[in-house]
Design a protein around this motif. Structure first.
Motif, PDB file in Angstrom:
ATOM      1  N   THR A 172       0.854  -1.183   0.000  1.00  0.00           N
ATOM      2  CA  THR A 172       0.000   0.000   0.000  1.00  0.00           C
ATOM      3  C   THR A 172       0.891   1.234   0.000  1.00  0.00           C
ATOM      4  O   THR A 172       1.682   1.425   0.907  1.00  0.00           O
ATOM      5  CB  THR A 172      -0.921   0.030   1.237  1.00  0.00           C
ATOM      6  OG1 THR A 172      -1.736  -1.148   1.226  1.00  0.00           O
ATOM      7  CG2 THR A 172      -1.834   1.247   1.203  1.00  0.00           C
ATOM      8  N   VAL A 173       0.754   2.039  -1.035  1.00  0.00           N
ATOM      9  CA  VAL A 173       1.540   3.271  -1.141  1.00  0.00           C
ATOM     10  C   VAL A 173       0.726   4.371  -0.477  1.00  0.00           C
ATOM     11  O   VAL A 173      -0.437   4.590  -0.816  1.00  0.00           O
ATOM     12  CB  VAL A 173       1.820   3.620  -2.613  1.00  0.00           C
ATOM     13  CG1 VAL A 173       2.619   4.915  -2.717  1.00  0.00           C
ATOM     14  CG2 VAL A 173       2.551   2.463  -3.298  1.00  0.00           C
ATOM     15  N   THR A 174       1.330   5.041   0.507  1.00  0.00           N
ATOM     16  CA  THR A 174       0.637   6.096   1.238  1.00  0.00           C
ATOM     17  C   THR A 174       1.253   7.455   0.932  1.00  0.00           C
ATOM     18  O   THR A 174       2.393   7.558   0.486  1.00  0.00           O
ATOM     19  CB  THR A 174       0.685   5.840   2.751  1.00  0.00           C
ATOM     20  OG1 THR A 174       2.041   5.802   3.162  1.00  0.00           O
ATOM     21  CG2 THR A 174      -0.010   4.541   3.115  1.00  0.00           C
ATOM     22  N   SER A 175       0.502   8.492   1.213  1.00  0.00           N
ATOM     23  CA  SER A 175       0.975   9.853   0.985  1.00  0.00           C
ATOM     24  C   SER A 175       1.983  10.250   2.060  1.00  0.00           C
ATOM     25  O   SER A 175       1.702  10.124   3.244  1.00  0.00           O
ATOM     26  CB  SER A 175      -0.204  10.827   0.999  1.00  0.00           C
ATOM     27  OG  SER A 175       0.258  12.137   0.775  1.00  0.00           O
ATOM     28  N   PRO A 176       3.142  10.755   1.644  1.00  0.00           N
ATOM     29  CA  PRO A 176       4.127  11.173   2.634  1.00  0.00           C
ATOM     30  C   PRO A 176       3.840  12.548   3.221  1.00  0.00           C
ATOM     31  O   PRO A 176       4.475  12.961   4.183  1.00  0.00           O
ATOM     32  CB  PRO A 176       5.432  11.196   1.828  1.00  0.00           C
ATOM     33  CG  PRO A 176       4.990  11.503   0.441  1.00  0.00           C
ATOM     34  CD  PRO A 176       3.652  10.840   0.289  1.00  0.00           C
ATOM     35  N   LEU A 177       2.858  13.265   2.636  1.00  0.00           N
ATOM     36  CA  LEU A 177       2.553  14.622   3.088  1.00  0.00           C
ATOM     37  C   LEU A 177       1.135  14.987   2.662  1.00  0.00           C
ATOM     38  O   LEU A 177       0.583  14.392   1.753  1.00  0.00           O
ATOM     39  CB  LEU A 177       3.549  15.624   2.503  1.00  0.00           C
ATOM     40  CG  LEU A 177       3.468  15.944   1.009  1.00  0.00           C
ATOM     41  CD1 LEU A 177       4.398  17.102   0.697  1.00  0.00           C
ATOM     42  CD2 LEU A 177       3.857  14.781   0.138  1.00  0.00           C
TER      43      LEU A 177
END
Length: 126
Positions: free
Chosen positions: A59-64
């Protein structure tokens, strides 16, 4: 004994009258001097107290926090490690969000124009 206070909530000021009954204000005064417990930061997207979902390798999540300005993948598409999946604009800068590993896009959880919070899931790989 009645006491008057000015209270400001969300930029609006209210006049409040408090009547002391049986030393109740003494209890409030001592409570106000006690150390304040820090509460965990609110989940920014919905301002709910739940933390971001746990991150895994798929799962790729938002870093910001920011706004999705471009989605470059779609479900079923094969991607390589380091390939740009989408672009998030934050503070007038475009940030490329890359695949942490190769795989197949299972699900795209955002679309162009979506506002995202830090830690919010963006793309699921399989």
């Amino acid at each position: 004994m009645k006491r008057h206070f000015q209270v400001t909530v969300n930029g609006e000021t209210f006049s409040v009258e408090v009547e002391e009954v049986g030393g109740a204000l003494d209890h409030l005064r001592s409570a106000m001097k006690a150390p304040v417990k820090k509460t965990p930061p609110l989940y920014q997207a919905g301002l709910s107290p739940r933390p971001p979902l746990p991150q895994d390798n798929r799962t790729v999540t938002s870093p910001l926090p920011g706004t999705v300005v471009e989605v470059r993948v779609k479900p079923g598409q094969k991607v390589a490690a380091g390939q740009v999946l989408l672009i998030i604009e934050a503070m007038k800068m475009e940030n490329e969000i890359q695949a942490p590993a190769g795989g197949v896009v299972q699900e795209v959880l955002v679309q162009t124009g979506s506002n995202v919070a830090s830690g919010q899931p963006l793309v699921r790989l399989g």
